[in-house]
Design a protein around this motif. Sequence first.
Motif, PDB file in Angstrom:
ATOM      1  N   PHE A 172       8.893   5.564  -0.707  1.00  0.00           N
ATOM      2  CA  PHE A 172       7.965   5.998  -1.750  1.00  0.00           C
ATOM      3  C   PHE A 172       7.498   4.817  -2.587  1.00  0.00           C
ATOM      4  N   VAL A 173       8.420   3.938  -2.895  1.00  0.00           N
ATOM      5  CA  VAL A 173       8.096   2.763  -3.702  1.00  0.00           C
ATOM      6  C   VAL A 173       7.114   1.866  -2.964  1.00  0.00           C
ATOM      7  N   TRP A 174       7.333   1.655  -1.672  1.00  0.00           N
ATOM      8  CA  TRP A 174       6.460   0.751  -0.922  1.00  0.00           C
ATOM      9  C   TRP A 174       5.075   1.322  -0.717  1.00  0.00           C
ATOM     10  N   THR A 175       4.927   2.616  -0.715  1.00  0.00           N
ATOM     11  CA  THR A 175       3.587   3.200  -0.655  1.00  0.00           C
ATOM     12  C   THR A 175       2.817   2.833  -1.914  1.00  0.00           C
ATOM     13  N   ALA A 176       3.454   2.961  -3.050  1.00  0.00           N
ATOM     14  CA  ALA A 176       2.799   2.604  -4.310  1.00  0.00           C
ATOM     15  C   ALA A 176       2.537   1.098  -4.391  1.00  0.00           C
ATOM     16  N   ILE A 177       3.463   0.299  -3.875  1.00  0.00           N
ATOM     17  CA  ILE A 177       3.296  -1.151  -3.942  1.00  0.00           C
ATOM     18  C   ILE A 177       2.130  -1.605  -3.083  1.00  0.00           C
ATOM     19  N   SER A 178       1.937  -0.977  -1.931  1.00  0.00           N
ATOM     20  CA  SER A 178       0.797  -1.370  -1.097  1.00  0.00           C
ATOM     21  C   SER A 178      -0.529  -1.123  -1.825  1.00  0.00           C
ATOM     22  N   TYR A 179      -0.611  -0.016  -2.561  1.00  0.00           N
ATOM     23  CA  TYR A 179      -1.809   0.229  -3.367  1.00  0.00           C
ATOM     24  C   TYR A 179      -1.907  -0.754  -4.532  1.00  0.00           C
ATOM     25  N   GLN A 180      -0.782  -1.107  -5.108  1.00  0.00           N
ATOM     26  CA  GLN A 180      -0.768  -2.088  -6.204  1.00  0.00           C
ATOM     27  C   GLN A 180      -1.314  -3.435  -5.717  1.00  0.00           C
ATOM     28  N   LEU A 181      -0.871  -3.857  -4.553  1.00  0.00           N
ATOM     29  CA  LEU A 181      -1.324  -5.140  -4.017  1.00  0.00           C
ATOM     30  C   LEU A 181      -2.808  -5.111  -3.683  1.00  0.00           C
ATOM     31  N   PRO A 237      -5.801  -8.819   2.769  1.00  0.00           N
ATOM     32  CA  PRO A 237      -4.735  -8.326   3.660  1.00  0.00           C
ATOM     33  C   PRO A 237      -3.723  -9.407   4.030  1.00  0.00           C
ATOM     34  N   ALA A 238      -4.180 -10.646   4.198  1.00  0.00           N
ATOM     35  CA  ALA A 238      -3.253 -11.735   4.534  1.00  0.00           C
ATOM     36  C   ALA A 238      -2.299 -12.020   3.379  1.00  0.00           C
ATOM     37  N   ALA A 239      -2.806 -12.056   2.160  1.00  0.00           N
ATOM     38  CA  ALA A 239      -1.960 -12.319   0.998  1.00  0.00           C
ATOM     39  C   ALA A 239      -0.998 -11.154   0.750  1.00  0.00           C
ATOM     40  N   SER A 240      -1.480  -9.943   0.972  1.00  0.00           N
ATOM     41  CA  SER A 240      -0.624  -8.769   0.824  1.00  0.00           C
ATOM     42  C   SER A 240       0.501  -8.791   1.850  1.00  0.00           C
ATOM     43  N   GLN A 241       0.187  -9.189   3.075  1.00  0.00           N
ATOM     44  CA  GLN A 241       1.213  -9.275   4.111  1.00  0.00           C
ATOM     45  C   GLN A 241       2.214 -10.384   3.806  1.00  0.00           C
ATOM     46  N   TYR A 242       1.753 -11.472   3.202  1.00  0.00           N
ATOM     47  CA  TYR A 242       2.645 -12.560   2.807  1.00  0.00           C
ATOM     48  C   TYR A 242       3.674 -12.062   1.783  1.00  0.00           C
ATOM     49  N   VAL A 243       3.201 -11.337   0.775  1.00  0.00           N
ATOM     50  CA  VAL A 243       4.108 -10.792  -0.240  1.00  0.00           C
ATOM     51  C   VAL A 243       5.115  -9.839   0.413  1.00  0.00           C
ATOM     52  N   SER A 244       4.639  -8.977   1.289  1.00  0.00           N
ATOM     53  CA  SER A 244       5.536  -8.038   1.949  1.00  0.00           C
ATOM     54  C   SER A 244       6.540  -8.747   2.859  1.00  0.00           C
ATOM     55  N   SER A 291       5.225  -4.036 -17.735  1.00  0.00           N
ATOM     56  CA  SER A 291       3.935  -3.942 -17.049  1.00  0.00           C
ATOM     57  C   SER A 291       3.393  -5.313 -16.652  1.00  0.00           C
ATOM     58  N   ALA A 292       3.802  -6.369 -17.344  1.00  0.00           N
ATOM     59  CA  ALA A 292       3.327  -7.711 -16.985  1.00  0.00           C
ATOM     60  C   ALA A 292       3.830  -8.126 -15.613  1.00  0.00           C
ATOM     61  N   SER A 293       5.001  -7.647 -15.220  1.00  0.00           N
ATOM     62  CA  SER A 293       5.529  -8.005 -13.899  1.00  0.00           C
ATOM     63  C   SER A 293       4.712  -7.380 -12.778  1.00  0.00           C
ATOM     64  N   ARG A 294       4.061  -6.273 -13.051  1.00  0.00           N
ATOM     65  CA  ARG A 294       3.252  -5.623 -12.025  1.00  0.00           C
ATOM     66  C   ARG A 294       1.895  -6.295 -11.858  1.00  0.00           C
ATOM     67  N   ASP A 295       1.505  -7.134 -12.809  1.00  0.00           N
ATOM     68  CA  ASP A 295       0.203  -7.783 -12.747  1.00  0.00           C
ATOM     69  C   ASP A 295       0.248  -9.173 -12.139  1.00  0.00           C
ATOM     70  N   SER A 296       1.387  -9.617 -11.701  1.00  0.00           N
ATOM     71  CA  SER A 296       1.540 -10.936 -11.095  1.00  0.00           C
ATOM     72  C   SER A 296       2.148 -10.778  -9.713  1.00  0.00           C
ATOM     73  N   LYS A 297       1.499 -11.364  -8.711  1.00  0.00           N
ATOM     74  CA  LYS A 297       2.043 -11.220  -7.361  1.00  0.00           C
ATOM     75  C   LYS A 297       3.366 -11.950  -7.219  1.00  0.00           C
ATOM     76  N   TRP A 298       3.582 -13.016  -7.997  1.00  0.00           N
ATOM     77  CA  TRP A 298       4.833 -13.769  -7.891  1.00  0.00           C
ATOM     78  C   TRP A 298       6.002 -12.997  -8.481  1.00  0.00           C
ATOM     79  N   HIS A 299       5.790 -12.389  -9.644  1.00  0.00           N
ATOM     80  CA  HIS A 299       6.848 -11.543 -10.216  1.00  0.00           C
ATOM     81  C   HIS A 299       7.150 -10.367  -9.295  1.00  0.00           C
ATOM     82  N   LEU A 300       6.095  -9.758  -8.798  1.00  0.00           N
ATOM     83  CA  LEU A 300       6.260  -8.621  -7.906  1.00  0.00           C
ATOM     84  C   LEU A 300       7.046  -9.016  -6.657  1.00  0.00           C
ATOM     85  N   MET A 301       6.715 -10.163  -6.090  1.00  0.00           N
ATOM     86  CA  MET A 301       7.386 -10.622  -4.880  1.00  0.00           C
ATOM     87  C   MET A 301       8.865 -10.923  -5.141  1.00  0.00           C
ATOM     88  N   ILE A 302       9.165 -11.552  -6.253  1.00  0.00           N
ATOM     89  CA  ILE A 302      10.559 -11.893  -6.582  1.00  0.00           C
ATOM     90  C   ILE A 302      11.391 -10.628  -6.760  1.00  0.00           C
TER      91      ILE A 302
END
Length: 141
Positions: free
Chosen positions: A29-38, A46-53, A102-113
């Motif tokens: 469930f979490v990853w479904t929401a994260i894919s939309y977030q990305l 799509p390449a950057a999203s796949q890198y984060v994943s 909410s700031a962590s959701r707006d940065s791909k680096w925070h999200l990835m970590i």
Amino acid sequence: MDKKINIRIWALLLWLICLIYFTQGFRSFVWTAISYQLKDKLKLSPAASQYVSSIAFFPWSIKPLYGIMSDCIPIRGRKTNSLPSDCNCAFSSSMAYFRLNSASRDSKWHLMIFLTVQNLGSAMADVVVDAMIAEAARYDR
């Protein structure tokens, strides 16, 4: 008396197994929401999203190391018993951090970590519970 203790240990192990596998199922469930977030919020390609994943799922690729660690390195005097609760704490704390900050959701680096920490906790708990199941099955008649 010995049979009563054995039943309590099996009940605790069954509860732990259910908890670990429930959290793994909940991750979908979490990853479904994260894919939309990305895609929608961070506007990643799509390449950057796949890198984060890929980085976030890397802890699942090194699961054999967790098995070696749990077998060889005792934590708090025990080999495997305390690790699942520690791993679930890592999983839960990263999810709570996402929800509250909410700031962590707006940065791909925070999200990835924090997704990597979440997957690390889940993968380690999976390995340790599987080892506990194998150990319990070996000693039970």
